[in-house]
Design a protein around this motif. Structure first.
Motif, PDB file in Angstrom:
ATOM      1  N   GLY A 159       0.806  -1.214   0.000  1.00  0.00           N
ATOM      2  CA  GLY A 159       0.000   0.000   0.000  1.00  0.00           C
ATOM      3  C   GLY A 159       0.835   1.258   0.000  1.00  0.00           C
ATOM      4  O   GLY A 159       0.395   2.299  -0.500  1.00  0.00           O
ATOM      5  N   LEU A 160       2.018   1.227   0.566  1.00  0.00           N
ATOM      6  CA  LEU A 160       2.872   2.417   0.660  1.00  0.00           C
ATOM      7  C   LEU A 160       4.123   2.262  -0.202  1.00  0.00           C
ATOM      8  O   LEU A 160       5.156   2.882   0.078  1.00  0.00           O
ATOM      9  CB  LEU A 160       3.276   2.644   2.129  1.00  0.00           C
ATOM     10  CG  LEU A 160       2.132   3.002   3.094  1.00  0.00           C
ATOM     11  CD1 LEU A 160       2.611   2.932   4.520  1.00  0.00           C
ATOM     12  CD2 LEU A 160       1.574   4.392   2.787  1.00  0.00           C
ATOM     13  N   TYR A 161       4.050   1.429  -1.249  1.00  0.00           N
ATOM     14  CA  TYR A 161       5.240   1.066  -2.021  1.00  0.00           C
ATOM     15  C   TYR A 161       6.008   2.269  -2.569  1.00  0.00           C
ATOM     16  O   TYR A 161       7.217   2.401  -2.346  1.00  0.00           O
ATOM     17  CB  TYR A 161       4.830   0.128  -3.159  1.00  0.00           C
ATOM     18  CG  TYR A 161       5.976  -0.572  -3.844  1.00  0.00           C
ATOM     19  CD1 TYR A 161       6.295  -1.884  -3.539  1.00  0.00           C
ATOM     20  CD2 TYR A 161       6.744   0.078  -4.808  1.00  0.00           C
ATOM     21  CE1 TYR A 161       7.348  -2.537  -4.168  1.00  0.00           C
ATOM     22  CE2 TYR A 161       7.813  -0.556  -5.435  1.00  0.00           C
ATOM     23  CZ  TYR A 161       8.093  -1.866  -5.117  1.00  0.00           C
ATOM     24  OH  TYR A 161       9.143  -2.507  -5.726  1.00  0.00           O
ATOM     25  N   PRO A 162       5.368   3.215  -3.305  1.00  0.00           N
ATOM     26  CA  PRO A 162       6.146   4.340  -3.881  1.00  0.00           C
ATOM     27  C   PRO A 162       6.820   5.188  -2.815  1.00  0.00           C
ATOM     28  O   PRO A 162       7.980   5.563  -2.936  1.00  0.00           O
ATOM     29  CB  PRO A 162       5.104   5.137  -4.661  1.00  0.00           C
ATOM     30  CG  PRO A 162       3.948   4.203  -4.854  1.00  0.00           C
ATOM     31  CD  PRO A 162       3.946   3.304  -3.671  1.00  0.00           C
ATOM     32  N   GLU A 163       6.068   5.542  -1.756  1.00  0.00           N
ATOM     33  CA  GLU A 163       6.627   6.395  -0.707  1.00  0.00           C
ATOM     34  C   GLU A 163       7.806   5.700  -0.013  1.00  0.00           C
ATOM     35  O   GLU A 163       8.852   6.321   0.225  1.00  0.00           O
ATOM     36  CB  GLU A 163       5.537   6.736   0.322  1.00  0.00           C
ATOM     37  CG  GLU A 163       4.421   7.598  -0.214  1.00  0.00           C
ATOM     38  CD  GLU A 163       3.339   6.795  -0.929  1.00  0.00           C
ATOM     39  OE1 GLU A 163       3.504   5.554  -1.037  1.00  0.00           O
ATOM     40  OE2 GLU A 163       2.344   7.391  -1.402  1.00  0.00           O
ATOM     41  N   LEU A 164       7.610   4.408   0.288  1.00  0.00           N
ATOM     42  CA  LEU A 164       8.703   3.676   0.948  1.00  0.00           C
ATOM     43  C   LEU A 164       9.925   3.592   0.039  1.00  0.00           C
ATOM     44  O   LEU A 164      11.063   3.816   0.481  1.00  0.00           O
ATOM     45  CB  LEU A 164       8.226   2.267   1.325  1.00  0.00           C
ATOM     46  CG  LEU A 164       7.301   2.150   2.533  1.00  0.00           C
ATOM     47  CD1 LEU A 164       6.676   0.755   2.586  1.00  0.00           C
ATOM     48  CD2 LEU A 164       8.054   2.431   3.826  1.00  0.00           C
ATOM     49  N   PHE A 165       9.699   3.280  -1.233  1.00  0.00           N
ATOM     50  CA  PHE A 165      10.831   3.095  -2.153  1.00  0.00           C
ATOM     51  C   PHE A 165      11.628   4.382  -2.309  1.00  0.00           C
ATOM     52  O   PHE A 165      12.856   4.392  -2.190  1.00  0.00           O
ATOM     53  CB  PHE A 165      10.313   2.619  -3.510  1.00  0.00           C
ATOM     54  CG  PHE A 165      11.404   2.421  -4.527  1.00  0.00           C
ATOM     55  CD1 PHE A 165      12.159   1.262  -4.540  1.00  0.00           C
ATOM     56  CD2 PHE A 165      11.702   3.414  -5.449  1.00  0.00           C
ATOM     57  CE1 PHE A 165      13.181   1.086  -5.460  1.00  0.00           C
ATOM     58  CE2 PHE A 165      12.723   3.255  -6.375  1.00  0.00           C
ATOM     59  CZ  PHE A 165      13.459   2.076  -6.381  1.00  0.00           C
ATOM     60  N   ILE A 198       6.409   5.922  -8.702  1.00  0.00           N
ATOM     61  CA  ILE A 198       7.778   6.171  -8.228  1.00  0.00           C
ATOM     62  C   ILE A 198       8.359   7.379  -8.956  1.00  0.00           C
ATOM     63  O   ILE A 198       8.966   8.268  -8.344  1.00  0.00           O
ATOM     64  CB  ILE A 198       8.651   4.918  -8.442  1.00  0.00           C
ATOM     65  CG1 ILE A 198       8.207   3.795  -7.504  1.00  0.00           C
ATOM     66  CG2 ILE A 198      10.127   5.229  -8.223  1.00  0.00           C
ATOM     67  CD1 ILE A 198       8.920   2.478  -7.735  1.00  0.00           C
ATOM     68  N   VAL A 199       8.200   7.436 -10.309  1.00  0.00           N
ATOM     69  CA  VAL A 199       8.710   8.566 -11.087  1.00  0.00           C
ATOM     70  C   VAL A 199       8.065   9.872 -10.624  1.00  0.00           C
ATOM     71  O   VAL A 199       8.745  10.898 -10.449  1.00  0.00           O
ATOM     72  CB  VAL A 199       8.462   8.328 -12.592  1.00  0.00           C
ATOM     73  CG1 VAL A 199       8.766   9.581 -13.388  1.00  0.00           C
ATOM     74  CG2 VAL A 199       9.306   7.162 -13.073  1.00  0.00           C
TER      75      VAL A 199
END
Length: 1643
Positions: free
Chosen positions: A1220-1226, A1325-1326
């Motif tokens: 659920g928080l993949y982009p922010e975490l990455f 992510i971008v």
């Protein structure tokens, strides 16, 4: 340019001037270059060499030798074209060089002599004219003058022989002048070769120029020379001179006048023979002696006979001397001496035999062996002369036949082989020779390690003798036709005698071959006439022998198959009815043997097949008389197998089979009586065989067999053995027990094999009565307990067989075995009597097997007897030590078999009471062993338990639904054992639980084939039980508890818990901990009491965790943390973040507990991200007070949050929240990694790191960047991007990201892996990363642009509609103040060629402009931006609009040319590669201009094919392939296409040769430019390129025409090459010398 002599001379002089080079390879090349020069202009080159040598008189001889060798080669290769003038010059020079020094300098003078010999092949007269001037009468000539004469006489026989008469005339007086041994030796050498030359001339008179030449022409001179050599020089003390003399005398003897030779023989032969004592190398003496003997015999010498005895006495020791097989001269001497004996044998056979035969009795081994070697030679080579001597020679072999020496044996075998070929063995006495061969074939194989070759030579092994004997036997029986009548049927006599057993395989093969030949001749020829061959074995003896030895089929190199094949061939001689039957039955037996080997063949199955074959044979014959005779023969052969128990045991079985087929009961009883009387009872195999024989016989003769056994007991023979007063007179106690043991075993086999309908009535009345009578010995009316192990084992085995016989009977259910209890008691006594400290005998095993069979019989055992039996058997096996005294494979097998017997017994007893109570009774005995403190006892008990429960489950047949009242109790016993410290028994514990749950289901009424979904889950947990990770093990126990909780009936819950609580006191710590896991699980599943007690303060929780040591308590507390955090997440997170860094293991476990539920986990993760983003990643502090530099120091809160994120995301349950928080975490973690590269810990944490010594409290090193990378990995793993982690790991990306130098590449690898494996996650992510391009932190901008640059190389950006956004944001950083950012911008723009090639045309002008700007970047001192620009252009050009490229083509070409020879290989490879791409656009208006650029760069491209860096070589290959079409030369284009492919090996020399040829054919005007460019590379820093440049020039010169050569400044080129000849690298000097040789074209 017209070739002038001065230029040829200059080239040759240049090469000759470098001849003093110290490197041998350079010298060799200089010599080769001179030879090459000589190939074109032999006369000029030879003249130059001549002049150089004359002008450099002081040149030391090693260098003169090189020049002379070159001259020799030139002369040899151009002898037919050589003019007389030049030949004369060469002859004079060589003559002077050869004789310049009066001292002997071998290399120099030999080289000069070789030149003369080479010229003499054509100009023999001129050579002789010159050399003869050095050969003046009365003056001793130079050493090499004579050697030159000698070599010329060999190389030019027809030309030289006419001179020999005058040479000999001049030479003879000189012989008396020679004082030095060297000079005398060369005279001998010359005389030897002169004689050989004359003999060859005389032998080929039909081809000779003067056919009138005769031997007499030279006889007088040769004899005169002989007089000097023999009478004077042969007496010299110098060994080399004597050998030279003797080598000359041999061929000279053929040319001497016959009367003179006859006159000299009495002195000549003794003189030669005397040299044997003076020389160790006797080959030349023997060879000369052979030539002299041959000459003497040819002229019919009468005085030779007088010398025979002396000759024999001298030659014989030469043969007897040991032969060194590694010394060729020794072997040659041996052969020459044998040739001498052949000459003597043909002329003096009687004298020779009279000398040789007595020596066969000599005590010296070498003399006997040597004499036998001579005998073999004489038999083979003088067969005509020895024809009438055959009986005499045979009679003289009686002493060698009894010789025990292995070398003598081998020699005798070789002599016999020769005799067989020449008819000796057909004479009376030949049989002894054949028998001798067979005795050697029967030699026993040697044991022990193989000897070294040298040892075998010194002391021949018996195996070698046996091998050569076998080969000889097969050879004479298959290839010597005259031996057929001798060997057949004589060889059959050797099949039966025991001493020939080891020879059976080769004997059978030879006999089979002979028999098949006889069959082809006809039946009458094949049938054996026993009347005329009384010594031959009978058909019964043959059948018995061949059948019995087949029982051990792989002995003796496969005698089983050989014996069976022979038996098949002999069928007509065995019985007329067997032919067709055996053709069908024997081949399958042979095929069966071929399918297996000694290790894989089942002996029992094989013997059964053979017995079936025997029974079939007896059925086919159906002749009682024949069968009785066969049985009689079998009994006769029993003693033949006393040393081979396996065969004897099988023979007993065959006797029983044969007797069973006999209808004459009197014969049967007689043979049985004989077997009992003659048996060797001390041997186990014989006891077993005798018993088997009686058992097999009882199949058809039960009454007779039992009667004979009882009669034997009553006979005087047996009574004498067992009588108390006679016990010590005839046999000892042990012997008597062995007889009893055998009889008991006989009764067992009889009971087992006899017809079922007959045996049951005889069990107790006849069989058991006698068995007990033999076992229970009474002395004076008192029962004496036997201690004999064999007797006990035989009794047990017999009872087993009797019990089996009862069980197998159709009437077994109604048969009441009254003696059952007594027998069980006896077996228990045996078991209790066995020692408990080791496992030595099979009594335990066999007694339990017996009890197993007995337990199935009626009446059933009493409960107390059954309990006592179970207790005794369990104690006897389970209480054995852990290794059970196992020290061998036999004991290991015994233990396995004993455990199997115990299992069989317990299952048989359980089957009698297959109920919950029966199960309860069984486990009352097993439970103490299951809980034993000794691991091996628990392991055995659990193995038994699992086996019993599986058996119970498989055989359970529930008729009515009844409660399985002890389920909780039993499950409570086994479930904690799933975590036993011994991992080997966990599976068994789980199997027990699994079986119990299914037993419960069956008792509840479910069908036998029902599969319960819940219970089946247990099986999937097996792999986890053996995992070394303890947490996984206890997690598995938790899962087991859940399954138990779902299937445990409510009424069993309390009993289960009580049992489990008992397990907390288990002696095994693992089991106690597993009990707590199971307790907690069940309490959670079945009650909410635990949830009400969870809210505890975090400090107390942490404190308890520090105190508790048991893992099950730790797990329980961790479970509570989840409940607390679900209500107070912010406080829990704040409290945990305040924990000291690095987190101890308890804090880490509490963080991981927060990942239990996704919603809670997401909230905790958001809190931690907020903490990381609000604080600065690092602060800059001075490293010390007065320092001007600053160190970056990590801030605490982001560091703690990073560690917390790692702990949470390392828990598998956090997966959903991470997604659920993949982009922010990455993005946060990627930037965290970039900001921590090179960042240090705060000083207080550094001090704590150094002080921390407790690994439990500090599980890992706290390094900021490593923590960030690990957390990013955990996030990717938990976010479903595990393939990204793997991909990065394989390419070393994670380690690269941690370093300042590799961080950029690491980020690139990460972006590539994300694009490949996690494409759908990229848009967000971008979007999250774009703002970072304006970050104040330079490292974050570098990380972001590197990430974007790599994404542009992937097609996924098109699919996700990201290209325009990425391109715009990337190009916006072209003017960034950081050079690395600008460089990465160019890389990203170039990556569009890979990721979105179809978009390049659209953005072409922008992209090319960016690249050109990069080439012209002035703010990058290291040209790294330019490097990326070149790489980018190479990728973009093919995809851009042609017009866009052509407008900048020349600018790029000129800009990149300086990089071709840059010291850094990446610049060389990228610039050359780009040059190759530019070639694609050089047509139209720019074609001529670019052609000039190709010519300017061509030399660089070709020479850099030898670049030390493979990447540069690949670039050159590509560029040349691209240049080819633009040079408008089809040959070059084709050459470049064929030869210059990556991965294909390139022969650089051949390639450059072809390239130079085509260049000169198509572009001759460029020769001067190309050579000038090559001269530049003469100073290259790379050795291979310096060597390639002159080689290139050499090939160009080779293929340029004379007109083209006029372009070149030869003086400049020669000067450069002369300097290159002084290069420090030998390879460069070699190439320079090679090129100088090719410059003959320029001369």
């Amino acid at each position: 340019m017209k070739m002038t002599e001065s230029n040829v001379k200059r080239l040759a002089t240049t090469l000759l001037g470098a001849i003093t080079d110290k490197d041998p390879l350079v010298q060799e090349q200089l010599c080769n270059s001179l030879c090459y020069l000589g190939e074109s202009k032999a006369e000029e080159t030879l003249n130059a060499c001549d002049e150089y040598l004359r002008q450099h008189e002081k040149l030391v001889y090693p260098y003169r030798v090189i020049i002379l060798k070159a001259m020799e080669t030139i002369v040899k290769n151009n002898i037919d074209e050589l003019d007389r003038c030049t030949a004369k010059i060469v002859i004079i020079l060589a003559s002077n060089e050869m004789t310049k020094s009066k001292e002997l300098i071998l290399d120099w003078q030999q080289a000069a002599s070789s030149v003369l010999v080479a010229v003499g092949k054509r100009f023999i007269n001129r050579v002789m004219e010159e050399v003869l001037t050095k050969f003046q009468p009365g003056i001793l000539p130079h050493y090499f003058v004579m050697q030159t004469f000698a070599n010329l006489s060999v190389t030019n026989v027809f030309g030289m022989v006419p001179f020999l008469n005058s040479i000999l005339t001049t030479m003879l007086p000189m012989l008396h002048l020679a004082r030095q041994d060297q000079m005398k030796a060369v005279f001998c050498f010359a005389l030897q070769h002169f004689s050989d030359s004359i003999l060859e001339y005389l032998a080929n008179l039909d081809q000779a120029p003067d056919p009138t030449v005769r031997k007499d022409t030279f006889s007088t001179e040769i004899f005169s020379a002989y007089d000097v050599l023999f009478n004077h020089w042969l007496q010299s003390r110098e060994g080399k001179l004597r050998l030279a003399v003797v080598q000359a005398l041999g061929p000279m003897s053929h040319l001497m006048p016959s009367e003179k030779l006859e006159e000299q023989l009495p002195r000549l032969i003794p003189g030669i023979i005397a040299l044997y004592k003076k020389h160790s190398e006797t080959f030349y003496v023997s060879k000369s002696l052979g030539q002299i003997l041959e000459a003497s015999v040819n002229m019919g010498s009468r005085t030779l006979e007088v010398q025979v005895d002396m000759l024999l006495a001298a030659l014989h020791p030469q043969i007897c001397a040991p032969v060194d097989s590694f010394n060729p001269l020794v072997i040659k001497n041996h052969n020459e001496v044998l040739r001498c004996f052949t000459i003597l044998a043909c002329s003096f056979p009687d004298r020779l035999l009279a000398f040789l035969l007595p020596k066969l009795e000599n005590s010296n081994e070498r003399i006997r062996v040597g004499t036998l070697h001579i005998m073999r030679q004489v038999i083979n080579s003088a067969s005509v002369q020895m024809e009438i001597k055959k009986p005499f020679i045979l009679s003289s072999m009686k002493f060698p036949l009894v010789d025990t020496n292995n070398k003598v044996k081998r020699a005798v075998v070789q002599v016999i082989s020769a005799m067989a070929h020449h008819g000796y063995l057909e004479q009376p006495g030949g049989e002894m020779m054949i028998e001798y061969i067979l005795r050697q074939c029967a030699l026993p194989p040697e044991l022990g390690s193989k000897k070294q070759i040298s040892e075998i030579e010194d002391s021949l092994t018996s195996d070698s003798v046996r091998t050569i004997s076998i080969n000889t036997l097969y050879l004479i029986s298959t290839t010597v036709d005259r031996m057929n009548d001798v060997l057949w049927p004589y060889l059959l006599e050797f099949l039966i005698p025991v001493q020939f057993t080891n020879a059976l395989t080769p004997l059978c093969k030879s006999l089979m071959h002979l028999a098949m030949k006889r069959q082809e001749e006809g039946e009458n020829s094949f049938l054996i006439q026993y009347d005329s061959n009384v010594n031959l074995p009978s058909p019964f003896a043959l059948t018995t022998r061949l059948l019995i030895v087949s029982s051990n089929p792989y002995l003796g190199e496969g005698r089983g198959a050989a014996s069976l094949r022979l038996l098949n061939v002999l069928h007509l001689n065995i019985h007329p009815l067997l032919g067709q039957r055996w053709k069908k039955t024997i081949p399958p037996l042979v095929n069966y043997l071929e399918e297996f080997n000694e290790e894989t063949l089942s002996q029992k199955e094989w013997e059964e097949k053979l017995l079936m074959f025997l029974r079939d044979t007896l059925t086919v014959v159906s002749d009682n008389t024949w069968i009785c005779q066969l049985s009689l023969e079998m009994c006769k052969q029993l003693n033949c197998y006393n040393g081979t128990p396996l065969e004897k045991n099988f023979l007993y079985k065959c006797i029983g089979t044969t007797l069973g087929a006999a209808s004459n009961k009197e014969i049967v009883r007689k043979h049985l009586q004989e077997l009992l009387e003659t048996a060797r009872y001390q041997e186990e195999a014989e006891r077993e065989g005798l018993a088997c024989s009686f058992g097999i016989c009882a199949i058809n003769h039960l009454d007779d067999t039992l009667a004979k056994l009882e009669d034997f007991v009553k006979s005087d023979i047996f009574r004498k053995s067992v009588g108390i007063f006679n016990i010590f007179k005839d046999r000892s106690d042990t012997e008597v027990d062995k007889v009893k043991s055998t009889l008991i075993l006989c009764y067992g086999h009889v009971a087992m094999r006899a017809p079922q309908e007959l045996v049951l009535a005889r069990i107790e009345s006849d069989i058991l009565r006698n068995v007990f009578q033999y076992f229970n010995t009474k002395v004076l009316g008192i029962k004496v307990e036997t201690k004999d192990l064999t007797l006990k084992l035989c009794l047990i085995r017999s009872i087993c067989m009797i019990s089996q016989a009862i069980c197998n009977s159709v009437q077994s259910s109604s048969f009441v075995f009254s003696q059952k209890a007594e027998l069980v008691t006896q077996m228990m006594e045996f078991i209790r009597a066995e020692p408990m400290d080791f496992l030595k005998t099979a009594i335990r095993k066999r007694a339990m097997i017996a009890c197993t069979y007995l337990s199935t019989l009626e009446p059933p055992l009493e409960d107390l007897d059954k309990a006592e039996l179970i207790h005794s058997c369990l104690h006897s096996v389970l209480a054995l030590p852990s290794d059970a005294g196992i020290t061998s494979y036999f004991q290991e097998t015994l233990y396995f078999d004993t455990m199997t017997a115990l299992k069989d017994l317990l299952t048989r007893l359980l089957l009698r009471n297959l109920s919950p109570q029966g199960l309860q009774n069984m486990f009352e005995h097993l439970t103490p062993w299951i809980k034993s403190p000794k691991g091996h006892e628990r392991e055995r008990a659990l193995g038994l338990s699992a086996y019993l429960l599986r058996y119970f489950l498989e055989h359970l047949n529930v008729i009515a639904i009844v409660p399985f009242y002890n389920l909780g109790l039993l499950v409570g016993i086994f479930s904690p054992r799933c975590a036993d410290s011994l991992s080997t028994l966990r599976h068994n514990a789980l199997d027990c639980v699994y079986s119990l749950l299914y037993i419960q289901l069956f008792y509840e009424g479910f069908a036998q084939d029902y599969q319960d979904e819940v219970a089946e889950k247990l099986l999937s947990l097996k792999d986890s039980l053996i995992d070394p990770n303890v947490s996984i093990l206890f997690h598995t126990c938790y899962s087991i508890a859940q399954i138990i909780g779902k299937r445990l009936p409510p009424d069993q819950f309390i009993s289960f818990l009580l049992t489990i609580f008992e397990g907390l006191k288990d002696s095994d710590a693992n089991c106690a901990r597993a009990a707590t896991v199971i307790i907690n699980c069940l309490l959670k599943e079945r009650g909410a009491v635990l949830l009400e007690k969870v809210p505890e303060i975090m400090g107390l929780i942490h404190g308890k965790l520090c105190e508790v040591k048991d893992e099950h308590v730790v797990k329980a507390i961790q479970q509570s943390v989840y409940l607390l955090a679900s209500q107070h997440k912010a406080a829990v997170v704040a409290s945990l973040l305040a924990s000291p860094l690095p987190f101890d293991s308890h804090t880490c476990s509490l963080w991981r507990a927060l990942a239990t539920e996704p919603t809670l986990t997401s909230q905790v993760l958001e809190l931690l991200l907020d903490k990381m983003n609000k604080d600065v990643p690092f602060t800059e502090n001075k490293s010390f007070l007065l320092s001007s530099s600053y160190d970056r120091v990590a801030t605490v809160i982001p560091l703690a949050a990073t560690c917390a994120l790692y702990e949470i995301m390392s828990a598998p349950e956090s997966g959903a929240a991470v997604l659920g928080l993949y982009p922010e975490l990455f993005v946060t973690l990627l930037l965290r990694v970039s900001c921590t590269v090179g960042v240090q810990l705060p000083r207080n944490l550094q001090a704590k790191e150094r002080k921390s010594t407790n690994p439990r409290l500090a599980p890992k090193i706290l390094e900021p960047c490593s923590c960030a990378v690990e957390t990013l990995q955990a996030m990717l793993s938990r976010g479903g991007s595990g393939e990204v982690i793997t991909c990065m790991g394989l390419e070393g990306g994670w380690e690269l990201m941690k370093t300042s130098e590799g961080h950029e590449e690491g980020v690139t690898l990460l972006a590539r892996a994300m694009a490949k494996h996690s494409g759908p996650k990229l848009p967000l992510i971008v979007k999250t990363l774009i703002p970072v391009l304006n970050s104040v932190y330079e490292i974050q901008r570098i990380t972001t642009i590197a990430y974007f640059a790599e994404l542009l190389s992937s097609n996924v950006v098109n699919d996700l509609i990201l290209l325009e956004s990425l391109l715009d944001n990337t190009m916006s950083r072209q003017k960034d103040v950081c050079p690395n950012v600008r460089r990465l911008v160019l890389r990203g723009l170039a990556n569009i060629a890979t990721g979105s090639p179809d978009k390049v045309r659209k953005h072409g002008p922008q992209l090319l402009t960016a690249m050109i700007n990069g080439l012209d970047d002035k703010d990058d001192p290291h040209n790294l931006v330019a490097l990326d620009a070149m790489l980018g252009l190479s990728r973009l050009l093919d995809l851009a609009e042609e017009w866009d490229v052509r407008s900048i083509l020349l600018h790029i070409t000129i800009r990149i040319r300086p990089f071709f020879d840059n010291e850094r290989d990446e610049f060389r490879s990228s610039s050359i590669n780009l040059f190759g791409h530019l070639n694609k656009f050089c047509h139209g208006n720019c074609e001529d201009v670019f052609f000039e650029q190709i010519i300017n760069g061509l030399v660089s491209l070709l020479l850099h094919l030898q670049d030390p860096k493979p990447s540069v070589v690949r670039a050159c290959k590509f560029a040349l392939r691209m240049c080819g079409p633009n040079m408008e030369c089809d040959e070059l284009t084709d050459l470049f296409e064929r030869q210059l492919h990556d991965g294909r090996g390139l022969h650089f020399g051949e390639f450059m040769n072809d390239t130079s040829k085509y260049l000169m054919q198509s572009f001759p005007d460029t020769l001067s430019r190309i050579i000038s460019t090559n001269l530049f590379y003469f100073k290259s820093c790379w050795e291979d390129i310096r060597a390639a440049a002159p080689m290139f020039i050499g090939f160009l010169v080779l293929h340029a025409d004379k007109v083209t050569c006029e372009q070149v400044d030869l003086n400049q080129l020669l000067s450069a090459l002369q300097l290159l000849l002084k290069d420090p690298a030998p390879t460069v000097r070699i190439k320079a010398a090679e090129t100088l040789g090719r410059l003959v074209k320029f001369a």
